[in-house]
Design an enzyme around this catalytic site. Structure first.
Site, PDB file in Angstrom:
ATOM      1  N   HIS A  73       1.982   7.392  -2.204  1.00 19.38           N
ATOM      2  CA  HIS A  73       2.883   7.863  -1.304  1.00 19.38           C
ATOM      3  C   HIS A  73       4.217   7.335  -1.612  1.00 19.38           C
ATOM      4  O   HIS A  73       4.357   6.632  -2.707  1.00 19.38           O
ATOM      5  CB  HIS A  73       2.499   7.116   0.055  1.00 19.38           C
ATOM      6  CG  HIS A  73       2.631   5.683   0.236  1.00 19.38           C
ATOM      7  ND1 HIS A  73       1.786   4.819  -0.456  1.00 19.38           N
ATOM      8  CD2 HIS A  73       3.192   4.751   1.119  1.00 19.38           C
ATOM      9  CE1 HIS A  73       1.862   3.653  -0.172  1.00 19.38           C
ATOM     10  NE2 HIS A  73       2.935   3.607   0.929  1.00 19.38           N
ATOM     11  N   ASP A 123       8.049   0.437  -2.499  1.00 16.99           N
ATOM     12  CA  ASP A 123       7.234  -0.447  -3.466  1.00 16.99           C
ATOM     13  C   ASP A 123       5.818   0.204  -4.050  1.00 16.99           C
ATOM     14  O   ASP A 123       5.308  -0.343  -4.772  1.00 16.99           O
ATOM     15  CB  ASP A 123       6.458  -1.619  -2.399  1.00 16.99           C
ATOM     16  CG  ASP A 123       5.634  -1.212  -1.022  1.00 16.99           C
ATOM     17  OD1 ASP A 123       6.120   0.067  -0.597  1.00 16.99           O
ATOM     18  OD2 ASP A 123       4.648  -1.517  -0.873  1.00 16.99           O
ATOM     19  N   HIS A 124       5.840   1.496  -3.995  1.00 15.06           N
ATOM     20  CA  HIS A 124       5.110   2.319  -4.774  1.00 15.06           C
ATOM     21  C   HIS A 124       5.589   3.306  -5.598  1.00 15.06           C
ATOM     22  O   HIS A 124       4.965   3.777  -6.608  1.00 15.06           O
ATOM     23  CB  HIS A 124       4.038   2.933  -3.717  1.00 15.06           C
ATOM     24  CG  HIS A 124       3.234   2.047  -2.997  1.00 15.06           C
ATOM     25  ND1 HIS A 124       1.926   1.726  -3.223  1.00 15.06           N
ATOM     26  CD2 HIS A 124       3.651   1.316  -1.888  1.00 15.06           C
ATOM     27  CE1 HIS A 124       1.418   0.836  -2.393  1.00 15.06           C
ATOM     28  NE2 HIS A 124       2.465   0.824  -1.504  1.00 15.06           N
ATOM     29  N   HIS A 143      -1.349   5.611   7.601  1.00 13.19           N
ATOM     30  CA  HIS A 143      -0.174   4.714   7.366  1.00 13.19           C
ATOM     31  C   HIS A 143       1.033   5.146   7.965  1.00 13.19           C
ATOM     32  O   HIS A 143       2.315   5.782   7.372  1.00 13.19           O
ATOM     33  CB  HIS A 143      -0.170   4.795   5.623  1.00 13.19           C
ATOM     34  CG  HIS A 143       0.886   3.967   5.147  1.00 13.19           C
ATOM     35  ND1 HIS A 143       1.017   2.431   5.571  1.00 13.19           N
ATOM     36  CD2 HIS A 143       1.836   3.777   4.210  1.00 13.19           C
ATOM     37  CE1 HIS A 143       1.973   1.924   5.002  1.00 13.19           C
ATOM     38  NE2 HIS A 143       2.631   2.387   3.914  1.00 13.19           N
ATOM     39  N   ASP A 196      -2.123   2.494   1.093  1.00 11.09           N
ATOM     40  CA  ASP A 196      -1.569   1.802   2.251  1.00 11.09           C
ATOM     41  C   ASP A 196      -2.229   2.436   3.326  1.00 11.09           C
ATOM     42  O   ASP A 196      -2.022   3.930   3.467  1.00 11.09           O
ATOM     43  CB  ASP A 196       0.038   1.654   2.238  1.00 11.09           C
ATOM     44  CG  ASP A 196       0.573   0.802   1.202  1.00 11.09           C
ATOM     45  OD1 ASP A 196      -0.027   0.380   0.315  1.00 11.09           O
ATOM     46  OD2 ASP A 196       1.810   0.586   1.396  1.00 11.09           O
ATOM     47  N   HIS A 229      -2.544  -5.320  -2.741  1.00 12.21           N
ATOM     48  CA  HIS A 229      -1.281  -4.913  -2.087  1.00 12.21           C
ATOM     49  C   HIS A 229      -1.257  -6.086  -1.053  1.00 12.21           C
ATOM     50  O   HIS A 229      -1.359  -5.963   0.390  1.00 12.21           O
ATOM     51  CB  HIS A 229      -1.454  -3.727  -1.304  1.00 12.21           C
ATOM     52  CG  HIS A 229      -0.353  -3.132  -0.700  1.00 12.21           C
ATOM     53  ND1 HIS A 229       0.056  -3.526   0.374  1.00 12.21           N
ATOM     54  CD2 HIS A 229       0.710  -2.163  -1.369  1.00 12.21           C
ATOM     55  CE1 HIS A 229       1.110  -2.961   0.869  1.00 12.21           C
ATOM     56  NE2 HIS A 229       1.630  -2.152  -0.280  1.00 12.21           N
TER      57      HIS A 229
END
Ligand SMILES: [Zn+2]
Ligand SMILES: [Zn+2]
Length: 295
Positions: free
Chosen positions: A64, A68-69, A153, A176, A246
């Protein structure tokens, strides 16, 4: 080389702190393919430290578009390009990934154009294919099969768990997600389930440290899973090994591996790995044992 999973960046969220772990990225070496799953800050350094030549960059999957990804997706490919990448790279990501890549190459236009002219490099814009995917089968090639499941999410709707299968081995990434029971079916019988996790007792201290209190707490509770919930999914799915990843919080001196283990053991009795940057998990046949290497 034997198949392996390397957790390159193991923390949840985009902040980095002195001496702490990096945001989300993983390397999956399966069936001779180098697969990068998520490109949080630090992914390029992590791959190099894991002994992977950046020229061997091959397949990239993005779960996604939270930073942070995805923050280092462009910089990873660009750095591989300056390191001599000569083969095509395919990026599989949710809707919007193509726009990210297009804008990244625009932002770097000066450098890209000058290196083509000055150093005789191939045009990076022609070397990358972006494939935007939704739920279901994402790709099938050379015995590798990848499928996606939309997870929970909010407020992000395009967030996908991913299942990788090759020659009877399977690895599932939760992405996530809040506690999401359909993940158990999706992860059924997998060799490894990499599931996100947070720890109740660390949330309050994290919220105080980050400074936007109530809103952050609200987001965490609505959009992420507690360790015991990750364990519940792993038990229901009957996976061989659960990897907690994570981690939220990931850099609280008062929280250690034993706290994560205690929390997840309420719901999961099987093989367990608590992620750390650079940790290697073996994937070979029946001995799917985790082995640690210094990295
Ligand atoms: Zn995240
Ligand atoms: Zn996210």
């Amino acid at each position: 080389m034997s198949d392996r999973l390397v957790l390159l960046g193991s923390k949840g969220g985009p902040a980095i702190r002195p001496g702490g772990p990096w945001p989300s990225s993983s390397l999956l070496e399966i069936g001779g393919r180098n697969i990068v799953v998520d490109c949080g800050l630090g992914v390029t350094r992590g791959l190099a430290d894991a002994g992977v030549s950046l020229k061997a960059l091959d397949l990239i999957f993005i779960t996604h578009l939270h930073s942070d990804h995805v923050l280092e997706l462009g910089p990873l490919i660009h750095t591989a390009w300056t390191a001599g990448l000569a083969t095509p790279v395919t990026v599989f990501g949710p809707p919007g990934t193509g726009l990210y890549w297009q804008h990244f190459t625009q932002a770097m236009q000066f450098d890209i154009d000058i290196r083509i002219v000055d150093e005789g490099r191939p045009d990076i814009r022609n070397m990358v294919s972006v494939v935007e995917f939704g739920e279901g089968l994402v790709c099938e090639e050379g015995g590798l099969e990848v499928s996606a499941l939309r997870v929970d999410h909010p407020p992000v709707t395009d967030c996908f768990a991913l299942r990788f299968e090759h020659a009877g081995n399977s690895v599932v990434f939760s992405a996530d997600t809040a506690f999401f029971p359909p993940l158990a079916d999706f992860a059924r019988g997998a060799d490894i389930l990499v599931h996100e996790a947070m720890l109740e007792q660390g949330i309050e201290r994290l919220v105080a440290k980050t400074g936007n209190g109530a809103r952050l707490r609200e987001h965490l509770l609505a959009s992420h899973s507690f360790a015991a919930q990750a364990g519940r999914i792993a038990s229901d799915a009957g996976v061989k090994r659960l990897v907690l990843n994570h981690l939220i919080p990931a850099d609280d001196a008062e929280i250690g591996e034993v706290d994560w283990t205690t929390a997840v053991r309420k719901t999961w009795a099987g093989d367990l790995t608590i992620a750390r940057d650079g940790l290697v998990v073996g994937l070979s046949g029946d001995q799917a044992a985790a082995r640690e290497e210094t990295a």
